[in-house]
Design a protein around this motif. Sequence first.
Motif, PDB file in Angstrom:
ATOM      1  N   PRO A   1      14.781  16.307  12.537  1.00  0.00           N
ATOM      2  CA  PRO A   1      15.458  15.018  12.725  1.00  0.00           C
ATOM      3  C   PRO A   1      16.186  14.965  14.065  1.00  0.00           C
ATOM      4  N   PHE A   2      16.371  13.764  14.561  1.00  0.00           N
ATOM      5  CA  PHE A   2      17.033  13.538  15.849  1.00  0.00           C
ATOM      6  C   PHE A   2      18.450  13.027  15.595  1.00  0.00           C
ATOM      7  N   LEU A   3      19.438  13.704  16.180  1.00  0.00           N
ATOM      8  CA  LEU A   3      20.848  13.309  16.033  1.00  0.00           C
ATOM      9  C   LEU A   3      21.269  13.183  14.569  1.00  0.00           C
ATOM     10  N   GLY A   4      20.879  14.122  13.752  1.00  0.00           N
ATOM     11  CA  GLY A   4      21.251  14.107  12.342  1.00  0.00           C
ATOM     12  C   GLY A   4      20.700  15.347  11.660  1.00  0.00           C
ATOM     13  N   GLU A   5      21.087  15.526  10.405  1.00  0.00           N
ATOM     14  CA  GLU A   5      20.659  16.717   9.675  1.00  0.00           C
ATOM     15  C   GLU A   5      19.439  16.467   8.799  1.00  0.00           C
ATOM     16  N   ARG A   6      19.194  15.197   8.435  1.00  0.00           N
ATOM     17  CA  ARG A   6      18.085  14.912   7.528  1.00  0.00           C
ATOM     18  C   ARG A   6      17.330  13.668   7.971  1.00  0.00           C
ATOM     19  N   LYS A   7      16.112  13.555   7.477  1.00  0.00           N
ATOM     20  CA  LYS A   7      15.332  12.354   7.740  1.00  0.00           C
ATOM     21  C   LYS A   7      14.659  11.902   6.441  1.00  0.00           C
ATOM     22  N   VAL A   8      14.290  10.641   6.390  1.00  0.00           N
ATOM     23  CA  VAL A   8      13.650  10.063   5.208  1.00  0.00           C
ATOM     24  C   VAL A   8      12.328   9.420   5.631  1.00  0.00           C
ATOM     25  N   ILE A   9      11.289   9.702   4.877  1.00  0.00           N
ATOM     26  CA  ILE A   9       9.971   9.126   5.165  1.00  0.00           C
ATOM     27  C   ILE A   9       9.427   8.462   3.905  1.00  0.00           C
ATOM     28  N   PHE A  10       9.067   7.189   4.013  1.00  0.00           N
ATOM     29  CA  PHE A  10       8.437   6.463   2.910  1.00  0.00           C
ATOM     30  C   PHE A  10       6.920   6.402   3.145  1.00  0.00           C
ATOM     31  N   LEU A  11       6.160   6.732   2.132  1.00  0.00           N
ATOM     32  CA  LEU A  11       4.710   6.610   2.184  1.00  0.00           C
ATOM     33  C   LEU A  11       4.285   5.558   1.162  1.00  0.00           C
ATOM     34  N   HIS A  12       3.749   4.438   1.641  1.00  0.00           N
ATOM     35  CA  HIS A  12       3.377   3.330   0.765  1.00  0.00           C
ATOM     36  C   HIS A  12       1.870   3.307   0.486  1.00  0.00           C
ATOM     37  N   ASN A  13       1.519   2.774  -0.670  1.00  0.00           N
ATOM     38  CA  ASN A  13       0.122   2.489  -1.046  1.00  0.00           C
ATOM     39  C   ASN A  13      -0.814   3.701  -0.981  1.00  0.00           C
ATOM     40  N   PRO A  14      -0.488   4.780  -1.696  1.00  0.00           N
ATOM     41  CA  PRO A  14      -1.402   5.932  -1.731  1.00  0.00           C
ATOM     42  C   PRO A  14      -2.522   5.677  -2.754  1.00  0.00           C
ATOM     43  N   SER A  15      -3.439   4.798  -2.412  1.00  0.00           N
ATOM     44  CA  SER A  15      -4.467   4.388  -3.376  1.00  0.00           C
ATOM     45  C   SER A  15      -5.395   5.536  -3.741  1.00  0.00           C
ATOM     46  N   PHE A  16      -5.339   6.650  -2.996  1.00  0.00           N
ATOM     47  CA  PHE A  16      -6.134   7.825  -3.371  1.00  0.00           C
ATOM     48  C   PHE A  16      -5.625   8.457  -4.668  1.00  0.00           C
ATOM     49  N   LEU A  17      -4.486   7.976  -5.204  1.00  0.00           N
ATOM     50  CA  LEU A  17      -3.953   8.497  -6.457  1.00  0.00           C
ATOM     51  C   LEU A  17      -4.464   7.729  -7.673  1.00  0.00           C
ATOM     52  N   THR A  18      -5.213   6.656  -7.453  1.00  0.00           N
ATOM     53  CA  THR A  18      -5.673   5.835  -8.564  1.00  0.00           C
ATOM     54  C   THR A  18      -7.190   5.888  -8.680  1.00  0.00           C
ATOM     55  N   ALA A  19      -7.661   5.325  -9.797  1.00  0.00           N
ATOM     56  CA  ALA A  19      -9.104   5.212  -9.997  1.00  0.00           C
ATOM     57  C   ALA A  19      -9.614   3.864  -9.505  1.00  0.00           C
ATOM     58  N   GLU A  20      -8.683   3.034  -8.992  1.00  0.00           N
ATOM     59  CA  GLU A  20      -9.064   1.708  -8.514  1.00  0.00           C
ATOM     60  C   GLU A  20      -9.893   1.815  -7.235  1.00  0.00           C
ATOM     61  N   LYS A  21     -10.636   0.756  -6.966  1.00  0.00           N
ATOM     62  CA  LYS A  21     -11.431   0.734  -5.744  1.00  0.00           C
ATOM     63  C   LYS A  21     -10.498   0.748  -4.548  1.00  0.00           C
ATOM     64  N   SER A  22     -10.730   1.653  -3.637  1.00  0.00           N
ATOM     65  CA  SER A  22      -9.816   1.857  -2.509  1.00  0.00           C
ATOM     66  C   SER A  22      -9.968   0.793  -1.427  1.00  0.00           C
ATOM     67  N   LYS A  23      -8.789   0.389  -0.869  1.00  0.00           N
ATOM     68  CA  LYS A  23      -8.788  -0.528   0.280  1.00  0.00           C
ATOM     69  C   LYS A  23      -8.549   0.239   1.583  1.00  0.00           C
ATOM     70  N   GLU A  24      -8.467   1.544   1.460  1.00  0.00           N
ATOM     71  CA  GLU A  24      -8.138   2.370   2.617  1.00  0.00           C
ATOM     72  C   GLU A  24      -9.156   2.195   3.741  1.00  0.00           C
ATOM     73  N   LYS A  25      -8.628   2.126   4.959  1.00  0.00           N
ATOM     74  CA  LYS A  25      -9.485   2.030   6.141  1.00  0.00           C
ATOM     75  C   LYS A  25      -9.562   3.366   6.868  1.00  0.00           C
ATOM     76  N   VAL A  26      -8.915   4.381   6.277  1.00  0.00           N
ATOM     77  CA  VAL A  26      -8.846   5.690   6.935  1.00  0.00           C
ATOM     78  C   VAL A  26      -9.215   6.790   5.943  1.00  0.00           C
ATOM     79  N   GLU A  27      -9.552   7.940   6.489  1.00  0.00           N
ATOM     80  CA  GLU A  27      -9.805   9.138   5.682  1.00  0.00           C
ATOM     81  C   GLU A  27      -8.534   9.983   5.668  1.00  0.00           C
ATOM     82  N   HIS A  28      -8.212  10.547   4.500  1.00  0.00           N
ATOM     83  CA  HIS A  28      -7.010  11.378   4.381  1.00  0.00           C
ATOM     84  C   HIS A  28      -7.389  12.838   4.180  1.00  0.00           C
TER      85      HIS A  28
END
Length: 338
Positions: free
Chosen positions: A70-97
């Motif tokens: 982290p910059f100028l601090g002790e901790r950082k927070v990261i949000f990861l949205h829409n991890p459709s690779f965790l579901t059985a639904e048809k993926s809208k992902e445009k990238v490979e993970h």
Amino acid sequence: MVLDIWKRIKQRDIAPIYLLYGTEGFLINETKQLLLNHILDEEEMDFNFSAYDLEETPIELAIEDAETYPFLGERKVIFLHNPSFLTAEKSKEKVEHNLSRLESYLKEPAPYTVMVISAPYEKLDERKKITKELKRNTVIVEAKKLNEHELKNWIKERAKANGIEFESNALDLLLALVGTNMFMISSEVNKLALYASGEKKIDAKLVEKLVARSLEQNIFTLIEKVVQRKLDEALRIYFDLLKQNEEPIKILALLAGQFRLIYQVKELSRRGYGQQQMATYLKIHPFRVKLAAGQASKFTDEELASFMKLLAEADYQMKTGGMNKSLLIEMLLFRLKR
């Protein structure tokens, strides 16, 4: 349970990785906000908070960020949205993970980073290895609809944080008027707290005076007035809805929906279903079942069958006839009166 996890966050018992999943958006948003408020100061937000849409960004880029100090601090927070690779639904992902990269990170997360994976899906695909690894190595926040007991406890906690306390009948009335939408409940609790100012207790009279009724609740009350043979009051509610520019066809649809629910609850009760079983079968909140059960006891089977027929006729006339739509519902209410 989500309320217990919130208490731990408030006590600054923070885990390195959270997995939030479910369709109750309020619980997901509230958990995210609590984490931000209890990890980062306002001046740290610009430097030590980041969010990634996993339908647009490979997971490995987010992990690189998580492993950067982290910059100028002790901790950082990261949000990861829409991890459709965790579901059985048809993926809208445009990238490979590169999910093996995520698996490695789960086993040895950066000690200075709090990662929050937000999956707004009803179910996760339990067959997938990554889902199993996440459930094994993260704090799980299941954002599902709260039952009535949990909802009341949450409202009490919300009220306490605002310096007020609900009397028991006031709490019941709040739920009856607003329903189970947590965003709406939160807004009404905040409003009551502001209005009460020096007052500590919120009674039913104040709730009745200040709390806005949802359209669905107005329909519920309208039916109550029909049950009580108070046609003048039922019509007053209906005319008020028209003044609020509610469409007659929408009002008719909600009336039909509520009577259909009353009929279903009455039938399921006859078959020996409990209210929780009914809620699961009908895929609605148990509190709605409880209210419908109260109304179901006031109708005979013959009355309900007759009302459903009248509603179907009105729906047909509204969609095919030339009759004034608002007058059509007014006449329907006269015919519904027993």
